[in-house]
Design an enzyme around this catalytic site. Structure first.
Site, mmCIF file in Angstrom:
data_model
loop_
_atom_site.group_PDB
_atom_site.id
_atom_site.type_symbol
_atom_site.label_atom_id
_atom_site.label_comp_id
_atom_site.label_asym_id
_atom_site.label_seq_id
_atom_site.Cartn_x
_atom_site.Cartn_y
_atom_site.Cartn_z
ATOM 1 N N ASP A 1 0.780 -1.318 0.110
ATOM 2 C CA ASP A 1 -0.056 -0.255 0.105
ATOM 3 C C ASP A 1 0.895 1.362 0.069
ATOM 4 O OD1 ASP A 1 -2.197 1.408 0.032
ATOM 5 O OD2 ASP A 1 -2.744 1.413 1.980
ATOM 6 N N HIS B 1 -4.116 13.641 0.867
ATOM 7 C CA HIS B 1 -4.207 12.901 1.934
ATOM 8 C C HIS B 1 -3.119 12.947 2.877
ATOM 9 C CE1 HIS B 1 -5.424 9.478 4.371
ATOM 10 N NE2 HIS B 1 -4.265 8.720 3.905
ATOM 11 N N GLU C 1 -10.699 3.557 3.357
ATOM 12 C CA GLU C 1 -9.750 4.421 2.419
ATOM 13 C C GLU C 1 -10.180 4.168 0.969
ATOM 14 O OE1 GLU C 1 -5.939 3.363 3.815
ATOM 15 O OE2 GLU C 1 -5.986 5.096 5.429
ATOM 16 N N GLU D 1 -9.180 3.994 -2.334
ATOM 17 C CA GLU D 1 -8.097 3.870 -3.006
ATOM 18 C C GLU D 1 -8.199 2.850 -4.503
ATOM 19 O OE1 GLU D 1 -4.552 2.217 -0.856
ATOM 20 O OE2 GLU D 1 -5.500 3.187 0.972
ATOM 21 N N TYR E 1 1.262 2.430 15.337
ATOM 22 C CA TYR E 1 2.232 2.685 14.296
ATOM 23 C C TYR E 1 3.295 3.193 14.536
ATOM 24 C CZ TYR E 1 2.051 7.713 13.539
ATOM 25 O OH TYR E 1 2.340 9.096 13.480
HETATM 26 MN MN MN Z 1 -4.318 2.493 2.672
#
Ligand code: MN
Length: 409
Positions: A121, A128, A193, A195, A238
């Site tokens: 990804d 964004h 999201e 995408e 994260y």
């Molecule tokens: Mn993503």
């Protein structure tokens, strides 16, 4: 190009498109099909009718559970199959006409189109990345120093990529309330999201690089991609290695793979890249695509509301740069690998591609048509993403990726 089939002008599946997918009927065997209007062309039957004569294709390649072996025939063959179908669909005397090869779309079940070996990804929308940087870090220096020098990405989880129609359970995990100790439970900040993802169509060996000039030859086609995200889990976990369980529980894709050849007429220039990129990331020509995207939320038992209208043309980094960067260290890629764009946001607030941005981390709830509000997704909400290109009377679209959020198990 006209066809003897009656196709609505607003169908995503015009004769200019002809995307590939895997379908079955009544629980029967999976096989390769092509979407046209309200029908699916069964390629194995089309082959037996002589549509691909002189091509010397083993018809068993149309009877597989995934498109991987079909894609492995190579673009010269798969493009020729698309062209032959276009010729037959516009030829009144074609054996395809009124044949068993045409299956009504409402009779088929669509399946995951490819066996995904690896999934990456990216994070390639400047709007964004800037929005997220402003919310989570520094409003003055929203982009991190590397962002304009390389297409930032991470290795995702291929096992949990599912096709449109598969419902998703709200994930459980560890989160950290603003005050106090970490807790375990269902995510309270479920998000989508918006995408696009491309599918690798040509493998490389370990050690090989793909140049930006060759990259498009390694890309078979694209699908819509909903990269489900649990923002509270993501926020706590994260640092410093990036997304993990807040992302890996599910990503949903549309079932029809639209080829790069079908998307060719819709190419446009991307945004100017300043500062200039390193030589291995330089590209020639137009490599962005004018592809309209939308997201709808449909609460349980209620009407849908369009919450975002975006466009794939906004991407700062294009797919050729993503693939060149991915392989610049010699990392090998395989047919069926999926590489997603990252959330596609535009400049205006109604073009943001996630609830995180649309509600600005929960500060500005989004109003739905039924009078309810959302900061993030509720259980029972169905999220539908759609995408199509349109120019000079030609429409090429992706259909939709539609999935419902179920309560945590
Ligand atoms: Mn993503």
């Amino acid at each position: 190009m006209n066809t003897w089939l009656n196709i609505s002008p607003d169908s995503d599946f015009s004769i200019h498109n002809l995307p590939f997918g895997i379908f079955s009927v009544d629980g029967g065997l999976k096989r390769v099909g092509v979407a046209i209007g309200d029908f699916v062309i069964d390629l194995k039957i089309a082959h037996s009718l002589g549509v691909f004569t002189k091509m010397e294709i083993d018809q068993e390649v149309f009877a597989r559970e995934y498109l991987n072996d079909f894609i492995a025939l190579g673009k010269p063959v798969t493009n020729q199959i698309r062209i032959k179908l276009q010729q037959h669909l516009s030829d009144n005397s074609s054996p395809l006409k009124n044949s068993d090869a045409l299956v009504p779309m409402d009779k088929v079940t669509m399946h995951l189109p490819v066996k995904v070996g690896d999934y990456t990804d990216f994070y390639s929308s400047i709007e964004h990345a800037t929005n997220v940087g402003k919310m989570f870090r520094d409003p003055e220096n929203a982009l991190l120093p590397n962002w304009k020098h390389l297409p930032v990405g991470y290795h995702g989880r291929a096992s949990s990529i599912v096709v449109s129609g598969v419902d998703i359970h709200r994930p459980k995990g560890q989160t950290k309330p603003p005050e106090g100790d970490p807790v375990y439970g269902p995510s309270q900040r479920m998000d989508f999201e918006l995408e696009m993802a491309f599918i690798v169509g040509k493998s490389t060996e370990l050690g090989d690089q793909i140049s930006t000039g060759n990259a498009m030859d390694h890309i078979f086609g694209m699908v819509l991609f909903n990269d489900w995200s649990a923002r509270d889990i993501q926020k706590w976990e994260y640092v410093p290695l990036g997304p993990f369980l807040g992302k890996s529980f599910a990503s949903s894709i549309s079932p029809w793979v639209v080829t790069m050849e079908a998307l060719e007429p819709f190419k446009v220039a991307g945004p100017e890249q300043d500062p200039p990129v390193l030589d291995y990331l330089k590209t020639d020509g137009e490599l962005n695509y004018d592809l309209n995207l939308s997201v709808e939320i449909e609460p349980e038992g209620s009407e849908p509301t369009v919450v975002s209208n975006s466009n794939f043309k906004y991407m700062y980094w294009n797919m050729a740069q993503q693939l060149a960067h991915h392989t610049v260290n010699g990392c090998n890629v395989n047919i069926g690998d999926m590489m997603a764009s990252g959330t596609i946001s535009g400049k205006s607030p109604d073009s943001y591609g996630s609830m995180l941005e649309l509600s600005w981390a929960g500060k500005n709830p989004v109003k739905l048509n039924d009078g309810s509000e959302r900061k993030f997704l509720n259980d029972g909400d169905t999220v539908t993403m759609k995408g199509h290109c349109e120019k000079d009377g030609k429409r090429v679209g992706f259909g939709e990726v539609r999935s419902k959020l179920l309560p945590a198990k």
